[in-house]
Motif scaffolding. Structure first.
Motif, PDB file in Angstrom:
ATOM      1  N   ARG A 156      71.870 117.804 -27.134  1.00 57.20           N
ATOM      2  CA  ARG A 156      72.067 116.354 -27.245  1.00 57.20           C
ATOM      3  C   ARG A 156      73.379 115.907 -26.605  1.00 57.20           C
ATOM      4  NH1 ARG A 156      73.700 111.815 -30.111  1.00 57.20           N
ATOM      5  NH2 ARG A 156      72.016 110.388 -30.745  1.00 57.20           N
ATOM      6  N   VAL A 157      74.400 116.754 -26.647  1.00 61.26           N
ATOM      7  CA  VAL A 157      75.692 116.377 -26.060  1.00 61.26           C
ATOM      8  C   VAL A 157      75.576 116.161 -24.550  1.00 61.26           C
ATOM      9  CG1 VAL A 157      77.079 117.514 -27.826  1.00 61.26           C
ATOM     10  CG2 VAL A 157      76.369 118.816 -25.808  1.00 61.26           C
ATOM     11  N   LYS A 158      74.552 116.729 -23.942  1.00 61.57           N
ATOM     12  CA  LYS A 158      74.347 116.586 -22.501  1.00 61.57           C
ATOM     13  C   LYS A 158      73.172 115.669 -22.178  1.00 61.57           C
ATOM     14  CE  LYS A 158      73.075 119.254 -18.383  1.00 61.57           C
ATOM     15  NZ  LYS A 158      72.652 120.587 -17.868  1.00 61.57           N
ATOM     16  N   ALA A 159      72.071 115.821 -22.926  1.00 64.53           N
ATOM     17  CA  ALA A 159      70.818 115.165 -22.549  1.00 64.53           C
ATOM     18  C   ALA A 159      70.459 113.960 -23.400  1.00 64.53           C
ATOM     19  CB  ALA A 159      69.671 116.186 -22.609  1.00 64.53           C
ATOM     20  N   GLY A 160      71.145 113.743 -24.530  1.00 60.84           N
ATOM     21  CA  GLY A 160      70.799 112.637 -25.401  1.00 60.84           C
ATOM     22  C   GLY A 160      69.759 113.026 -26.440  1.00 60.84           C
ATOM     23  N   ALA A 161      69.319 112.034 -27.211  1.00 57.28           N
ATOM     24  CA  ALA A 161      68.369 112.245 -28.300  1.00 57.28           C
ATOM     25  C   ALA A 161      66.945 111.998 -27.833  1.00 57.28           C
ATOM     26  CB  ALA A 161      68.720 111.322 -29.467  1.00 57.28           C
ATOM     27  N   ALA A 162      65.981 112.199 -28.721  1.00 56.78           N
ATOM     28  CA  ALA A 162      64.576 111.935 -28.388  1.00 56.78           C
ATOM     29  C   ALA A 162      64.400 110.507 -27.899  1.00 56.78           C
ATOM     30  CB  ALA A 162      63.703 112.200 -29.606  1.00 56.78           C
ATOM     31  N   ARG A 163      65.102 109.568 -28.514  1.00 50.27           N
ATOM     32  CA  ARG A 163      65.011 108.150 -28.144  1.00 50.27           C
ATOM     33  C   ARG A 163      65.269 107.934 -26.648  1.00 50.27           C
ATOM     34  NH1 ARG A 163      68.281 106.352 -31.773  1.00 50.27           N
ATOM     35  NH2 ARG A 163      66.746 105.301 -33.111  1.00 50.27           N
ATOM     36  N   ASP A 164      66.183 108.721 -26.087  1.00 51.23           N
ATOM     37  CA  ASP A 164      66.558 108.547 -24.688  1.00 51.23           C
ATOM     38  C   ASP A 164      65.499 109.065 -23.723  1.00 51.23           C
ATOM     39  OD1 ASP A 164      69.264 107.514 -25.271  1.00 51.23           O
ATOM     40  OD2 ASP A 164      69.566 109.516 -26.097  1.00 51.23           O
ATOM     41  N   HIS A 165      64.511 109.789 -24.233  1.00 47.81           N
ATOM     42  CA  HIS A 165      63.454 110.355 -23.399  1.00 47.81           C
ATOM     43  C   HIS A 165      62.092 109.728 -23.711  1.00 47.81           C
ATOM     44  CE1 HIS A 165      66.042 113.780 -21.993  1.00 47.81           C
ATOM     45  NE2 HIS A 165      66.713 113.347 -23.056  1.00 47.81           N
ATOM     46  N   PHE A 166      62.068 108.786 -24.632  1.00 46.64           N
ATOM     47  CA  PHE A 166      60.849 108.137 -25.101  1.00 46.64           C
ATOM     48  C   PHE A 166      60.574 106.934 -24.202  1.00 46.64           C
ATOM     49  CE2 PHE A 166      58.929 105.900 -29.088  1.00 46.64           C
ATOM     50  CZ  PHE A 166      57.649 106.169 -28.630  1.00 46.64           C
ATOM     51  N   LEU A 167      59.598 107.065 -23.307  1.00 41.69           N
ATOM     52  CA  LEU A 167      59.350 106.034 -22.300  1.00 41.69           C
ATOM     53  C   LEU A 167      58.385 104.952 -22.769  1.00 41.69           C
ATOM     54  CD1 LEU A 167      58.957 108.274 -19.116  1.00 41.69           C
ATOM     55  CD2 LEU A 167      60.997 107.049 -19.897  1.00 41.69           C
ATOM     56  N   GLY A 168      57.368 105.338 -23.519  1.00 39.72           N
ATOM     57  CA  GLY A 168      56.366 104.360 -23.911  1.00 39.72           C
ATOM     58  C   GLY A 168      55.476 104.886 -25.014  1.00 39.72           C
ATOM     59  N   CYS A 169      54.630 104.005 -25.541  1.00 34.16           N
ATOM     60  CA  CYS A 169      53.754 104.415 -26.638  1.00 34.16           C
ATOM     61  C   CYS A 169      52.581 103.458 -26.776  1.00 34.16           C
ATOM     62  CB  CYS A 169      54.535 104.465 -27.959  1.00 34.16           C
ATOM     63  SG  CYS A 169      55.120 102.839 -28.529  1.00 34.16           S
ATOM     64  N   VAL A 217      49.939 101.055 -33.704  1.00 37.85           N
ATOM     65  CA  VAL A 217      49.330 100.014 -34.524  1.00 37.85           C
ATOM     66  C   VAL A 217      50.434  99.405 -35.373  1.00 37.85           C
ATOM     67  CG1 VAL A 217      47.633  99.477 -36.308  1.00 37.85           C
ATOM     68  CG2 VAL A 217      47.125 101.239 -34.593  1.00 37.85           C
ATOM     69  N   SER A 218      50.559  98.097 -35.332  1.00 45.45           N
ATOM     70  CA  SER A 218      51.598  97.424 -36.101  1.00 45.45           C
ATOM     71  C   SER A 218      51.142  97.174 -37.528  1.00 45.45           C
ATOM     72  CB  SER A 218      51.955  96.080 -35.446  1.00 45.45           C
ATOM     73  OG  SER A 218      50.942  95.123 -35.706  1.00 45.45           O
ATOM     74  N   GLY A 219      52.096  96.786 -38.362  1.00 43.60           N
ATOM     75  CA  GLY A 219      51.784  96.434 -39.743  1.00 43.60           C
ATOM     76  C   GLY A 219      51.081  95.099 -39.870  1.00 43.60           C
ATOM     77  N   ARG A 220      50.819  94.453 -38.748  1.00 43.42           N
ATOM     78  CA  ARG A 220      50.008  93.230 -38.724  1.00 43.42           C
ATOM     79  C   ARG A 220      48.556  93.527 -38.338  1.00 43.42           C
ATOM     80  NH1 ARG A 220      53.147  88.641 -38.835  1.00 43.42           N
ATOM     81  NH2 ARG A 220      55.394  88.997 -38.635  1.00 43.42           N
ATOM     82  N   GLY A 221      48.252  94.815 -38.189  1.00 49.55           N
ATOM     83  CA  GLY A 221      46.893  95.198 -37.837  1.00 49.55           C
ATOM     84  C   GLY A 221      46.558  94.989 -36.374  1.00 49.55           C
ATOM     85  N   GLU A 222      47.590  95.092 -35.509  1.00 44.90           N
ATOM     86  CA  GLU A 222      47.400  94.888 -34.080  1.00 44.90           C
ATOM     87  C   GLU A 222      47.675  96.184 -33.328  1.00 44.90           C
ATOM     88  OE1 GLU A 222      49.114  90.303 -34.161  1.00 44.90           O
ATOM     89  OE2 GLU A 222      50.445  92.004 -33.728  1.00 44.90           O
ATOM     90  N   ALA A 223      46.772  96.568 -32.439  1.00 43.15           N
ATOM     91  CA  ALA A 223      47.031  97.684 -31.541  1.00 43.15           C
ATOM     92  C   ALA A 223      47.871  97.161 -30.382  1.00 43.15           C
ATOM     93  CB  ALA A 223      45.725  98.274 -31.032  1.00 43.15           C
ATOM     94  N   PHE A 224      48.912  97.887 -30.021  1.00 42.55           N
ATOM     95  CA  PHE A 224      49.765  97.421 -28.934  1.00 42.55           C
ATOM     96  C   PHE A 224      50.269  98.589 -28.098  1.00 42.55           C
ATOM     97  CE2 PHE A 224      52.745  98.233 -32.406  1.00 42.55           C
ATOM     98  CZ  PHE A 224      53.829  98.839 -31.783  1.00 42.55           C
ATOM     99  N   LYS A 225      50.690  98.261 -26.889  1.00 45.96           N
ATOM    100  CA  LYS A 225      51.340  99.212 -25.990  1.00 45.96           C
ATOM    101  C   LYS A 225      52.746  98.723 -25.726  1.00 45.96           C
ATOM    102  CE  LYS A 225      48.348  98.981 -22.625  1.00 45.96           C
ATOM    103  NZ  LYS A 225      47.695  99.290 -21.313  1.00 45.96           N
ATOM    104  N   ALA A 226      53.673  99.645 -25.552  1.00 47.92           N
ATOM    105  CA  ALA A 226      55.059  99.284 -25.261  1.00 47.92           C
ATOM    106  C   ALA A 226      55.649 100.294 -24.298  1.00 47.92           C
ATOM    107  CB  ALA A 226      55.887  99.239 -26.549  1.00 47.92           C
ATOM    108  N   GLY A 227      56.622  99.844 -23.484  1.00 49.06           N
ATOM    109  CA  GLY A 227      57.250 100.739 -22.526  1.00 49.06           C
ATOM    110  C   GLY A 227      56.338 101.039 -21.360  1.00 49.06           C
ATOM    111  N   GLY A 228      56.565 102.160 -20.712  1.00 56.67           N
ATOM    112  CA  GLY A 228      55.781 102.529 -19.542  1.00 56.67           C
ATOM    113  C   GLY A 228      55.903 104.001 -19.246  1.00 56.67           C
ATOM    114  N   ARG A 229      55.714 104.368 -17.986  1.00 63.33           N
ATOM    115  CA  ARG A 229      55.782 105.777 -17.579  1.00 63.33           C
ATOM    116  C   ARG A 229      57.135 106.143 -17.000  1.00 63.33           C
ATOM    117  NH1 ARG A 229      50.151 107.973 -14.950  1.00 63.33           N
ATOM    118  NH2 ARG A 229      48.715 107.133 -16.497  1.00 63.33           N
TER     119      ARG A 229
END
Length: 407
Positions: free
Chosen positions: A121-134, A137-149
């Protein structure tokens, strides 16, 4: 009576969430359950088991990107990456044995949801820094996409960054896309023995501030050295370790520079590839504390220069042992189980002096119910967290109270 819901695909997961919203009944989100005891214990009427949401969606080695359903075992993805000499550079730890389970069972969605990262992590960062997209399902009952490739395609509000580290309290991840990177050709560890904690942190700071590209820096005190399980390390002698990664000639050059740099601190030794890999895996997975499951385990994040002071302060007031990762910025602390409320008052006072924070990683349900598992939030931050929860999960469907009461 608790109901076990097990959707076969993302569409059925969406239906299950919509049903829970209509009934205003909370859900405990579970993949393979390896991190079920991370966080506060809470009561959920129903369990949403998403373990069938598993499988690779796409992997493009040339583009350094991979996407998989959230319950895909991390071990399967790492094996695929290894075939292509690639890796998740944030080095996700496996807390299975630490938390009383098996190794190799965690899912990629669980890793991202808890924002876990290892010594690199001291060099490459945390999982958050490598998480591009997803996909989620939200708590409002909606399927959604976020981020990208790719990182440059992420515009506007970066929801993946918000969901990483939310412990499943904001949305149900069904698919995740992550950046991958080339794996190093070789690994070698520079080792200095017998240093006290304060001197070891000085050495690690010198290494991390040098121009010689360090991939990790950790210090194992003498009392814990035997628990690492690496024969070449031995036991009963403290070990300060600096990891070097890359091509052979580069490692040789940097190793020589560190031999000169550390000459005044003692003799410099080296761990070659196999013992190096075993050593850093043990540091990553908190192996020194696995053998005594009754002890309570804390993860402390502090300014690296404060690491030795914080550990000494706590040890002077509690029966505790610690080792250091991230150049002293991460302290793994094991505390006697008889300590009242897991010693949180002493621990949080010690870390608070430098602006750090503390998370209770391993403890029985009774302890986690009475202690603050996550570091208490300031009033303004707590209000912001509550508003985020309201916007994403207004009916409090997902893992309610796992991080903080009401969230």
């Amino acid at each position: 009576m608790t109901t076990h819901l097990k959707p076969a695909d993302a569409a059925q997961a969406l239906e299950a969430v919509r049903w829970a919203i209509s009934e205003e009944t909370p859900l405990e989100l579970v993949g393979h359950g390896t991190k079920r005891t991370l966080g506060r214990p809470f009561q959920a009427t129903h369990t949403l088991d998403v373990s069938d949401l598993s499988g690779l969606k796409f992997y493009e080695p040339a583009e350094l990107v991979l996407s998989a359903q959230a319950a895909t075992p991390l071990a399967e993805l790492e094996a695929l990456l290894d075939e292509n000499r690639q890796q998740f550079a944030f080095e996700p730890p496996d807390f299975g044995p630490l938390l009383g389970g098996e190794a190799g069972k965690q899912t990629i969605g669980g890793v991202v949801s808890c924002n876990l990262a290892g010594p690199r992590r001291v060099k490459a960062g945390a999982a958050r820094d490598h998480f591009l997209g997803c996909k989620a399902v939200s708590g409002r009952g909606e399927a959604f996409k976020a981020g990208g490739r790719v990182v440059k395609n992420v515009t506007g509000y970066d929801l993946p960054k918000l969901l990483a580290g939310s412990y499943g309290t904001l949305a149900l991840l069904t698919e995740v896309t992550l950046k991958v990177l080339p794996a190093p050709e070789n690994t070698r560890t520079v080792l200095i023995r017998g240093l006290d904690d304060a001197t070891a942190i000085r050495v690690m700071a010198l290494a991390l501030q040098s121009p010689y590209e360090v991939a990790a820096a950790a210090h194992i005190p003498a009392a814990l050295a035997g628990g690492v399980g690496v024969e070449e390390l031995g036991s009963g002698v403290a070990a300060t370790a600096i990891r070097l990664e890359g091509f052979g000639p580069s490692i040789e050059y940097r190793a020589g520079k560190f031999r000169d740099l550390f000459r005044g601190f003692g003799s410099v030794e080296f761990l070659e590839l196999e013992p190096s890999l075993a050593f850093w895996a043990a540091v990553r997975d908190v192996k020194p504390f696995v053998a005594n499951p009754e002890r309570l385990v804390w993860r402390l994040s502090v300014p690296p220069a404060d690491g030795a002071r914080v550990a000494a302060d706590i040890a002077s007031r509690l029966p505790a042992e610690a080792y250091f990762d991230w150049g002293g910025g991460l302290i793994w602390l094991a505390v006697d189980p008889t300590v009242e409320r897991a010693g949180q008052d002493v621990i949080r006072e010690a870390v608070g002096l430098g602006g750090g924070h503390a998370t209770l990683i391993r403890a029985p349900d009774t302890v986690r119910a009475s202690a603050d598992v996550f570091h208490p939030q300031a009033a303004t931050l707590a209000a912001l967290s509550a508003r985020v929860k309201e916007s994403q999960d207004p009916k409090r469907i997902f893992n309610p109270g796992r991080m903080y009461a009401g969230v």
